[in-house]
Design a protein around this motif. Structure first.
Motif, short mmCIF file in Angstrom:
data_model
loop_
_atom_site.label_atom_id
_atom_site.label_comp_id
_atom_site.label_asym_id
_atom_site.label_seq_id
_atom_site.Cartn_x
_atom_site.Cartn_y
_atom_site.Cartn_z
N SER A 227 0.81 -1.22 0.00
CA SER A 227 0.00 0.00 0.00
C SER A 227 0.84 1.27 0.00
O SER A 227 0.31 2.37 0.15
CB SER A 227 -0.92 0.01 1.23
N TYR A 228 2.17 1.13 -0.18
CA TYR A 228 3.04 2.30 -0.04
C TYR A 228 2.72 3.40 -1.06
O TYR A 228 2.62 4.58 -0.72
CB TYR A 228 4.50 1.87 -0.18
N THR A 229 2.53 3.01 -2.33
CA THR A 229 2.23 4.02 -3.34
C THR A 229 0.88 4.69 -3.08
O THR A 229 0.73 5.90 -3.25
CB THR A 229 2.25 3.41 -4.76
N THR A 230 -0.11 3.88 -2.65
CA THR A 230 -1.40 4.46 -2.31
C THR A 230 -1.29 5.32 -1.06
O THR A 230 -1.91 6.39 -0.97
CB THR A 230 -2.44 3.34 -2.07
N GLN A 231 -0.48 4.87 -0.11
CA GLN A 231 -0.26 5.66 1.10
C GLN A 231 0.33 7.02 0.74
O GLN A 231 -0.10 8.06 1.26
CB GLN A 231 0.70 4.91 2.02
N LEU A 232 1.30 7.02 -0.18
CA LEU A 232 1.89 8.28 -0.61
C LEU A 232 0.88 9.11 -1.38
O LEU A 232 0.80 10.34 -1.22
CB LEU A 232 3.12 8.03 -1.47
N THR A 233 0.10 8.46 -2.25
CA THR A 233 -0.91 9.18 -3.03
C THR A 233 -1.91 9.84 -2.11
O THR A 233 -2.44 10.91 -2.42
CB THR A 233 -1.63 8.21 -3.98
N PRO A 281 -11.38 9.00 0.48
CA PRO A 281 -11.41 7.92 -0.53
C PRO A 281 -10.08 7.19 -0.66
O PRO A 281 -10.05 5.96 -0.82
CB PRO A 281 -11.78 8.67 -1.81
N LEU A 282 -9.00 7.92 -0.59
CA LEU A 282 -7.69 7.28 -0.67
C LEU A 282 -7.38 6.45 0.56
O LEU A 282 -6.73 5.41 0.47
CB LEU A 282 -6.61 8.35 -0.88
#
Length: 364
Positions: A227-233, A281-282
């Motif tokens: 989930s790192y990229t989503t966490q950053l997003t 949402p993210l």
């Protein structure tokens, strides 16, 4: 030279054209004196060519601007303490938020609001159930927030000096918050994965080591950063909004930038609420990626949900548009006191450590 021999009274009284001085020379001298050239530090010393010294009306030093006190170590220690306290105090609400973001919860884990959820969890699963996973969160929060605040303070000052020398730049604040998030999430993401799996209803994990071992063996090391990229997003816009709002409110509530607990609490709470609502949402997608919720996996043909695009698609397939805002109430309720605690504790310890360092230096 005509300037030689003119005392403070001659300067204060104006540059009368003396014998042998042309009108052009008198005009040039007028301009110099109006700009402060020829004045000494005492207000009119003869023949001195030093520029005027700017005297601030408030001579007390700003604790945030003390070059010798506000060191990187100060920011790291204050940030670590703030992060640990923030997550420990708000952990039960964080547990509720994770469960309320479940896309297809068990009938026994359907909650109408935060208080009902907390009461039912304690009544049916035990008093300490909302605290399961706290130890791994506290372990990750210390170094994550130390890097976070130290990076933010350093970049905020550096970028502000470039964009708006001597002033505060909202662009610099937002950019510094975004870069600081990269370090924070890199340190915190594995702890988030373990924590959220332990928070879910009917979680098979009772100890952190059991959860870490199961994830490592069944899904590999990459699962801790799935989930790192989503966490950053999510966190990059969250922190940009958060820091810009906080600094903007500080300009209005605390323009002198002194240690002012009420302004830090109010600014932190408002900044956290605005940023939390905008990025819910993210956060829902991040929770899905971390937990790999079994019921939601049946709607995903790949078997595992990987990446933000897959998470967004799965959320919509399971619950439609409204699913993106599951747990928004819990998220905002969590974030208001969370950021208020973080900023007030951070500013307090930064002030305290800076003050003690200055007293120690003065006593040497």
């Amino acid at each position: 030279m005509e300037l030689e021999g003119r005392g403070a009274g001659g300067v204060a009284g104006g540059p009368a054209a003396g014998p042998g001085r042309s009108p052009g020379e008198s005009a040039l001298l007028d301009g110099w004196l109006q700009r402060g050239v020829g004045r000494g530090a005492g207000g009119g010393e003869a023949g001195a060519c030093r520029p005027p010294v700017r005297q601030d009306s408030d001579s007390d030093p700003d604790y945030e601007a003390l070059p010798a006190g506000a060191t990187v170590t100060t920011h790291m220690v204050a940030g670590a303490v703030a992060g640990i306290l923030e997550h420990c105090v708000m952990y039960p609400i964080d547990c509720v938020k994770t469960r309320m973001q479940s896309l297809q919860p068990d009938p026994a884990a359907r909650y109408r609001n935060v208080l009902e959820a907390l009461w039912r969890i304690i009544r049916t699963e035990g008093l300490w159930r909302p605290m399961r996973g706290l130890n791994v969160t506290a372990t990750g929060a210390g170094p994550a927030h130390a890097l976070y605040f130290a990076c933010y303070e350093k970049l905020k000052k550096t970028l502000s000096d470039v964009i708006h020398p001597g002033g505060n730049s909202h662009i610099a604040n937002g950019a510094a918050g975004c870069v600081a998030t990269l370090l924070h999430d890199a340190a915190m993401n594995p702890a988030e994965v373990v924590k959220q799996r332990m928070q879910m209803y009917n979680s098979p994990y009772h100890r952190v080591t059991d959860c870490v071992r199961a994830v490592w063996q069944n899904e590999g090391a990459g699962a801790f950063y799935r989930s790192y990229t989503t966490q950053l997003t999510m966190n990059v816009p969250f922190q940009a909004i958060h820091f810009m709002t906080y600094e903007f409110l500080q300009e209005h509530f605390n323009p002198q930038r002194r240690y002012n607990p009420s302004s830090h609490v109010l600014s932190g709470a408002c900044a956290g609420a605005v940023a939390a609502a905008a990025t819910t949402p993210l956060d829902v997608c991040k929770t899905l990626l971390n937990t790999q919720e079994s019921l939601a996996l049946h709607s995903n043909i790949t078997g595992h949900i990987t990446g933000m695009a897959s998470a967004f698609r799965t959320v919509y397939q399971v619950g439609g548009v409204t699913a993106y805002f599951r747990g928004v109430q819990a998220r905002v309720i969590y974030q208001i006191p969370s950021t208020a605690i973080a900023w007030s504790v951070y500013e307090f310890f930064k002030y305290l450590i800076t003050k003690r360092q200055e007293e120690w230096r003065a006593g040497k």
